[in-house]
Design an enzyme around this catalytic site. Structure first.
Site, PDB file in Angstrom:
ATOM      1  N   CYS A  77      -5.707   2.588  -4.558  1.00  0.00           N
ATOM      2  CA  CYS A  77      -4.194   2.513  -3.704  1.00  0.00           C
ATOM      3  C   CYS A  77      -4.884   2.998  -2.251  1.00  0.00           C
ATOM      4  O   CYS A  77      -4.515   3.338  -0.819  1.00  0.00           O
ATOM      5  CB  CYS A  77      -3.504   3.629  -4.448  1.00  0.00           C
ATOM      6  N   HIS A 127      -1.454   9.457  -5.383  1.00  0.00           N
ATOM      7  CA  HIS A 127      -1.315   8.299  -4.625  1.00  0.00           C
ATOM      8  C   HIS A 127      -1.089   7.935  -2.599  1.00  0.00           C
ATOM      9  O   HIS A 127      -0.497   9.376  -2.431  1.00  0.00           O
ATOM     10  CB  HIS A 127      -0.109   7.844  -5.748  1.00  0.00           C
TER      11      HIS A 127
END
Length: 542
Positions: free
Chosen positions: A49, A304
């Site tokens: 990510c 994330h």
């Protein structure tokens, strides 16, 4: 490759194989087409990510994208020759070109970075372990610079992203200046102890550090310990300025790392003149606009990344965010239910008619000079024709019923009082000729000139806040791409999910009209042909 700084948690990535690829022994399902926003996401390979957020930022930096596209096969070589021993093939920029073309033009919901990460020489472990996006930014740019040596793009990174700052120490005795110049790719700015980006920059480039008392400076000219002042200034500003926020710190008392989650504001537009060594240039040389915010969600040991991006070339199709649409649908349903439960309107009762008119107004207030027209729209006849003879002018009627109507904005608008209005079916007493008009200030001494906004006014304000240049913001979160409001950026000022890297561009950089809404702009012909073939294959499979 980068060191084990972070480990991806279970949220925010998928291990499903990339759409559009073939599974050995059978053909995979065709990839889904792009969504309503017409922008492509990037598949997460398990812990990439951070890479996806950076790639999307580079893609939506038009000047970087176009300079990369300007490098042809004559300079970069051809990927089909990469395994030939004598071939000079610059794999990383070639794979980045192909990925950009896919993201811009291939009609699929997500693109894959597997070919790009393979060109990096990453192993499976490196694809599934998350690392720091700031470090990746530096390493990727360094790899590109090395790959482009000997080409017309050899100075691409340096021209677009590199700046210089100068550190100076001035002797208080002889005024001798000791100077050291540094090149920077991004500025790492403090978060701890400051509340905003401007405050951090002020501390870095305006405030002086004094050498005095027991902490003296040895001057090379005086050849002795003296009092001195140390400061830093920006000497050369790049077209694109990257700010890395130092959110991760170490607590030496507890011997553990922690994340700074306090409020840390940053502007959409920033003037860097106060922090620069030279200040005589035009204002446009110091003015920068925010266009990308890489966000980290989580703590020090798991998290994330996703990114908010301003669509400068207007390539996407912006639509109101989903939660906003749901809220408006709820409001409409409530208004519809309210209309269903309305009592039967008595058209010969002016109090009943005016109460009904105002209760159905979205803004809950109407200009006094328009109330007669609203009444005509409601019952098909004017106040003067139906009610004036018995009740007098409409303005006097409103003033005489101050228990129901509230005059605001210096008496130019009328609204229903917050208390429940009387039964619209009740009969209205005739207004005595000597009745005194109620003062708007007397009826509500607390009311000033602030009025509730209509949804149209709120939308107009929101659109204006999204920029008068017609550019909108999107949240690119791996495979997911969603429209957001510009004001949503403020949500990333603090908390567990907060801004981690900020990307600014010079306000003087303008885009040509032919680039707007044109994803194929400056894409080389051989990549357009590749895209066409890919789209034809996908369409056949569908």
């Amino acid at each position: 490759m980068f060191g084990d700084l972070f480990e991806e948690d279970d949220e925010g990535f998928s291990s499903v194989p990339s759409g559009g690829r073939f599974v050995k022994g059978k053909e995979a399902e065709p990839p889904p087409p792009r969504g309503n926003v017409s922008l492509s996401g990037i598949k997460n390979q398990g812990g990439t990510c951070y890479l996806n957020s950076l790639i999307q930022t580079l893609l939506f930096t038009p000047e970087f994208r176009e300079e990369l596209f300007s490098l042809g096969p004559d300079e970069l070589g051809n990927l089909t020759d990469k395994d030939k021993p004598d071939a000079k093939v610059r794999v990383i920029p070639l794979e980045l070109q192909r990925l950009f073309a896919h993201l811009l033009l291939v009609n699929q919901q997500t693109a894959s970075t597997s070919d790009l990460t393979e060109s990096f020489g990453w192993t499976n472990n490196e694809e599934t372990s998350q690392h720091d996006v700031q470090e990746l930014n530096r390493i990727l740019f360094s790899a590109l610079e090395s790959s482009l040596v000997g080409t017309s793009g050899s100075s691409l990174i340096h021209r677009l992203y590199h700046g210089t700052l100068v550190n100076q120490i001035v002797c208080k005795e002889c005024s001798n200046v000791s100077e050291r110049q540094e090149d920077f790719l991004d500025l790492t700015v403090s978060v701890r102890g400051v509340s905003s980006l401007e405050e951090a920059l002020w501390s870095m480039f305006v405030e002086e550090e004094l050498f005095e008392g027991n902490n003296l400076y040895r001057c090379s000219r005086c050849n002795q310990l003296v009092e001195a002042a140390k400061s830093a200034k920006l000497r050369k500003l790049p077209p694109f300025l990257t700010m890395s926020l130092l959110r991760f710190n170490f607590d030496f008392a507890k011997c553990e790392r922690y994340k700074e989650m306090g409020r840390y504001a940053f502007p959409l537009t920033i003037d860097l003149r106060p922090f620069c060594e030279q200040s005589e240039c035009p204002d446009s040389e110091y003015l920068y606009e925010l266009f990308s915010v890489i966000i980290h969600k989580g703590g020090c040991y798991g998290g994330h990344y996703h990114v908010y991006i301003k669509d400068i070339d207007q390539l996407g199709r912006w639509e109101p965010p989903e939660e906003e649409v749901k809220e408006k649908q709820k409001e409409k349903a409530q208004k519809r239910d309210a209309r269903v439960s309305e009592p039967e309107l008595e058209k010969d009762n002016p109090l009943s008619v005016l109460t009904a008119v105002l209760s159905q107004e979205e803004s809950k207030s109407v200009p006094v000079d328009q109330i007669s027209q609203r009444l005509m729209d409601k019952i098909g006849t004017s106040w003067n024709k139906t009610f004036r003879k018995q009740y007098g002018p409409i303005g006097k009627f409103l003033q005489s019923h101050s228990e129901v109507f509230l005059l605001v904005a210096k008496g130019t608008r009328v609204a229903l009082k917050a208390a429940s209005p009387p039964d619209p079916g009740s009969k209205v007493n005739e207004v005595p000729p000597t009745a005194e008009a109620s003062s708007p200030r007397d009826s509500s001494p607390e009311v000033n000139e602030v009025l509730p906004e209509t949804p149209a006014e709120v939308d107009a304000e929101a659109e204006g806040a999204d920029g008068t240049d017609g550019c909108h913001w999107f949240d690119l979160n791996d495979s997911s791409v969603a429209s957001i409001r510009q004001r949503d950026i403020e949500k990333q000022f603090e908390g567990k999910e907060s801004a981690y890297m900020l990307f600014y561009r010079k306000a003087s950089l303008k885009r040509p009209p032919e680039a707007l809404g044109n994803p194929a702009y400056r894409v080389p012909q051989h990549l357009l042909q590749m895209v066409k073939e890919e789209n034809d294959k996908i369409q056949q499979r569908r």
